[in-house]
Structure formats: C-alpha cells, structure tokens
Design an enzyme around this catalytic site. Sequence first.
Site, mmCIF file in Angstrom:
data_model
loop_
_atom_site.group_PDB
_atom_site.id
_atom_site.type_symbol
_atom_site.label_atom_id
_atom_site.label_comp_id
_atom_site.label_asym_id
_atom_site.label_seq_id
_atom_site.Cartn_x
_atom_site.Cartn_y
_atom_site.Cartn_z
ATOM 1 N N SER A 1 39.648 44.854 44.619
ATOM 2 C CA SER A 1 39.373 45.539 45.880
ATOM 3 C C SER A 1 37.964 46.113 45.967
ATOM 4 O O SER A 1 37.569 46.640 47.009
ATOM 5 C CB SER A 1 40.390 46.668 46.102
ATOM 6 O OG SER A 1 40.291 47.627 45.063
ATOM 7 N N SER B 1 33.621 41.186 30.170
ATOM 8 C CA SER B 1 33.145 42.077 29.122
ATOM 9 C C SER B 1 31.853 42.738 29.599
ATOM 10 O O SER B 1 31.748 43.158 30.752
ATOM 11 C CB SER B 1 32.949 41.283 27.823
ATOM 12 O OG SER B 1 32.500 42.119 26.781
ATOM 13 N N TYR C 1 33.634 53.491 25.948
ATOM 14 C CA TYR C 1 33.572 52.324 26.828
ATOM 15 C C TYR C 1 33.087 51.102 26.042
ATOM 16 O O TYR C 1 33.675 50.020 26.123
ATOM 17 C CB TYR C 1 32.635 52.596 28.002
ATOM 18 C CG TYR C 1 32.453 51.405 28.916
ATOM 19 C CD1 TYR C 1 33.431 51.055 29.835
ATOM 20 C CD2 TYR C 1 31.294 50.617 28.843
ATOM 21 C CE1 TYR C 1 33.269 49.949 30.666
ATOM 22 C CE2 TYR C 1 31.133 49.519 29.670
ATOM 23 C CZ TYR C 1 32.117 49.189 30.573
ATOM 24 O OH TYR C 1 31.961 48.094 31.385
ATOM 25 N N LYS D 1 34.961 47.301 25.046
ATOM 26 C CA LYS D 1 34.403 45.969 25.279
ATOM 27 C C LYS D 1 34.254 45.205 23.959
ATOM 28 O O LYS D 1 34.463 43.983 23.917
ATOM 29 C CB LYS D 1 33.055 46.070 26.008
ATOM 30 C CG LYS D 1 33.170 46.621 27.421
ATOM 31 C CD LYS D 1 34.139 45.791 28.278
ATOM 32 C CE LYS D 1 34.215 46.289 29.707
ATOM 33 N NZ LYS D 1 35.157 45.495 30.536
#
Length: 270
Positions: free
Chosen positions: A13, A131, A145, A149
């Site tokens: 979205s 990624s 964060y 990844k």
Amino acid sequence: MPKQKVVVITGASSGIGEATARLLAQNGYCVFGGARNPSRARPISGVKFGTLDVTDDASVVSFVDWVLSEAGKIDILINNAGVSLAGPVEQTSIAEATKVFDVNVFGPLRMIRAVLPSMRSARSGLIVNISSVLGFLPAPFMGIYASTKHALEGMSESLDHEIRDFNVRVILMEPAFTNTNLDVNSANTEAPLGVYSSQVEATMKTVVAQIKSAPGPELVAERILAALEGPYKMRQPVGRQATLLSRLRRFVPAKGFDGSLRKSFGFRKA
C-alpha cells in the site's frame, strides 16, 4: 498467449510495494497486494488488495488461501513489508527488537511457508526478498534493522539451496537508501540516548540527508521487474551506490572500508 503470472506483494500500500505493484500490473502481471488496512491503499488498476498482517499466522494463511482461490496459483512472492528502528543497540529493549524481527524476518518466513506448498506442487516459483545494503554492511544506530536484513540474507541463501530441486528460486534485492516514508520516518528506541546522544544526532542527521536525496521507490520497482524478466541472479544490488558498496565490501581492505563507512555515517575518524 501465455497465462498471466500471479504475483503476491506484501506491504503493497505504500513505498516500494506500491511502486512495484503498479509497475508489474502495467506490464501484464496479475498482482495481489497485501496490506494491513486495504481500505487505505490507493486504488491501482490491475491490482487486487487484501488484508494481510505478516506478523499474524492466521492472517497470512487466510490471505494466501484467498489468492489461490482467486487465481489458482502463485508464481512470484515479493516479501516487501518491513519496519525500521533507529537507536543504540545498548538502549534497545528486547520488545523493540522482537517487533522488528517479527516483521522483517518472521514475516517473510510466514509467507514463504504459506506459498511454498503450491509452488513445489507446480514445480515453478520465485521468491523475491527485499533486503538492503544493510544486509551486508554494518549500520551504526540501526543495528537491529541491519541485523534483520543480515538474517534475511542468510535465510534466503539457505532456502535457495533447499528448494532449487523443485524449480523454485530465491532472489535478494539490495537497495541502498530509498526515499520512502519507511526510511524518513523510522521509529526510534524509547530509552534515553544517554552517552550516545550527540553521536546519534549527528549520525541520523547525515542519514536523513542521504535518504532525502536518494532515488524514490520507482528505481527498486524497475529493478524488480528487470529481475523477473531477465536471467536469474540471486544477489541484485539496486542502483549505482548499492552496486559500488557491494564491490567495495568485497574488495577493499577492511581498515580502509571501516574508515570510509564511519565517515559516511558522520563519525569522527577512529
């Protein structure tokens, strides 16, 4: 005429997900977009939106079952949904870290588990995991964060070996900073920054400036389309900066690379 390929995109979205859904639909793909609140998604011609929370097992199963009932198959899964978090590792609570891992690592895992049975049965499929260059680089004050990844990359490479005999493959897209709301409006750790305060401020000021001058999500969408229609390659840096960083990481001596990275994040020379 060959039958349309069916694509599922999580987090469709906004940002990279929205740009990718629009571009793939424009290029003849049958696109199903997952969003936590589909009513807030801007309509896109050729894209069907459904409710999807990648942190909820039942929501994932319900969404995948809906796509299969509508289209009869899933050719491509694009795991795009993600959240970010900025702040010192020391000041990050377990609850905060768990939330990021639940979306960025366990979310893709839930989706993969849900779509693989149909892909294996069809002996055809492609899983595209979004990624980042932070999947192979460190990121001061974005350590959680970056670790999600790194985890996603390890899972993706391992999975590719497991499912290759079923003619299903995995691709890792590795963009550098992208000008999206996810990056600009990254959540911050709740605990006071304490001794890290001045350096966090300097580093995040540098990072935000890089994000605001970075390419938009359309660049990533274009690279995803090229990956779907071109020869297979697992790791796919997106854009010149990501490609350069990937090469530097592999070939530049560690000490030189370390100093360059600190400079890029606004640190003093060590």
